[in-house]
Design an enzyme around this catalytic site. Sequence first.
Site, PDB file in Angstrom:
ATOM      1  N   ASP A  32       0.823  -1.223   0.000  1.00 28.45           N
ATOM      2  CA  ASP A  32       0.000   0.000   0.000  1.00 28.45           C
ATOM      3  C   ASP A  32       0.858   1.275   0.000  1.00 28.45           C
ATOM      4  OD1 ASP A  32      -2.160  -1.837   0.481  1.00 28.45           O
ATOM      5  OD2 ASP A  32      -1.833  -1.655   2.639  1.00 28.45           O
ATOM      6  N   GLU A 243     -11.563  -0.134  -2.965  1.00 31.26           N
ATOM      7  CA  GLU A 243     -10.708   0.475  -1.925  1.00 31.26           C
ATOM      8  C   GLU A 243      -9.552   1.209  -2.607  1.00 31.26           C
ATOM      9  OE1 GLU A 243      -9.431  -2.909   0.416  1.00 31.26           O
ATOM     10  OE2 GLU A 243      -8.189  -3.700  -1.187  1.00 31.26           O
TER      11      GLU A 243
HETATM   12  O1  FUB Z   1      -3.117  -3.575   3.580  1.00 32.29           O
HETATM   13  C1  FUB Z   1      -4.411  -3.866   4.058  1.00 32.29           C
HETATM   14  C2  FUB Z   1      -5.424  -3.557   3.022  1.00 32.29           C
HETATM   15  O2  FUB Z   1      -5.159  -4.332   1.861  1.00 32.29           O
HETATM   16  C3  FUB Z   1      -5.415  -2.137   2.515  1.00 32.29           C
HETATM   17  O3  FUB Z   1      -5.931  -1.205   3.399  1.00 32.29           O
HETATM   18  C4  FUB Z   1      -6.153  -2.335   1.266  1.00 32.29           C
HETATM   19  O4  FUB Z   1      -6.140  -1.252   0.392  1.00 32.29           O
HETATM   20  C5  FUB Z   1      -5.498  -3.571   0.706  1.00 32.29           C
HETATM   21  O5  FUB Z   1      -4.312  -3.278   0.024  1.00 32.29           O
END
Ligand code: FUB
Length: 340
Positions: A32, A243
């Site tokens: 991320d 997301e």
């Molecule tokens: O790293 C945990 C979660 O996985 C992140 O918040 C999301 O965007 C995904 O990459």
Amino acid sequence: KKIASTETVQTNNRQENQFSHPPLVTEPFTADPSAHVFEGKIYIYPSHDIPAGIPSDDWGSHFAMEDYRVYSMESPDATPGEHGIALHLDDIPWAARQLWAPDAAGKDGKYYLYFPAKDKEGLFKIGVATSEKPEGPFTPEPEPIPGTYSIDPAVFQDGDQYYLYFGGIWGGQLQRWKDGEYRFPGDQPTDGEPAPDQPALSPKVARLAPDMKSLAEEARDVLLLDKNGDPIKAGDHERRFFEAAWVHKHNERYYFSYSTGDTHLIAYATGDSPYGPFTYQGNILEPVKGWTTHHSILSFEGQWYLFYHDTEISGETHLRNIKMAPLKHLADGSIETITP
Ligand code: FUB
């Protein structure tokens, strides 16, 4: 309690290999990556993945991260240096677990780290922590930012205004929030999602207040539209928001990019305002190795870069490694799709 430290350690040997984009950091596991230029250098704010031994599920329980480490690079081809623990879960009074994807902003010589974590009731909220230096250590506020929920904060600076984007469905719990209230529509991560022919859930945006620690306004929906001006539908898994919101500006256009989750794409949409609406344009990044995909986009000395992650080193979805690649805006305003 763990003591946050900002010692710089070169943990990494960035070597060309058979993959076109070698990992930026080989140890520890990182994911991320939110990248920014601060004080003339590239700073990367990733998640710090750990093998916590928690079984994998559709809520993402196996992503059980406990701290953040910040990396910096003098130039895009340099080896990133690690600055030690910038913030630890033990030091965040309101947070119980799962430090997921963070972002950072700088204003008037101070730096702000925005991060999601589950509170003691198991609800994801967004917190903020402050430092005098881009690498931290960061001092967290005692409570989450009022009016925030879900995951994946991203801050976009437009002139002297800063906008906070957030949200993520399924494990990110966005489907459980309506009109700023948490509700419990059922046990499954998909419970609470709109029917497939209904508009998809929207990520959220709010302008940050001058103190950078609170919202200047109630968070509103970021509308994602198709080329006919109709909302992207919940059943359109190749295009709907899942997301990993990110916003950048190029030639006076605002680019909203995001992960489509279960179709594993980084897609983008463009608009005339940081609030949107944004019209879907296409994909920036094809699926990577591993289930999740999450990115950021930055301009450094006139060249654009995509930062992303995959699971090249571990082969395990929750143990990722960050990477970067040049990104090209074409003359018609579109972005050339990158193959990981
Ligand atoms: O790293 C945990 C979660 O996985 C992140 O918040 C999301 O965007 C995904 O990459």
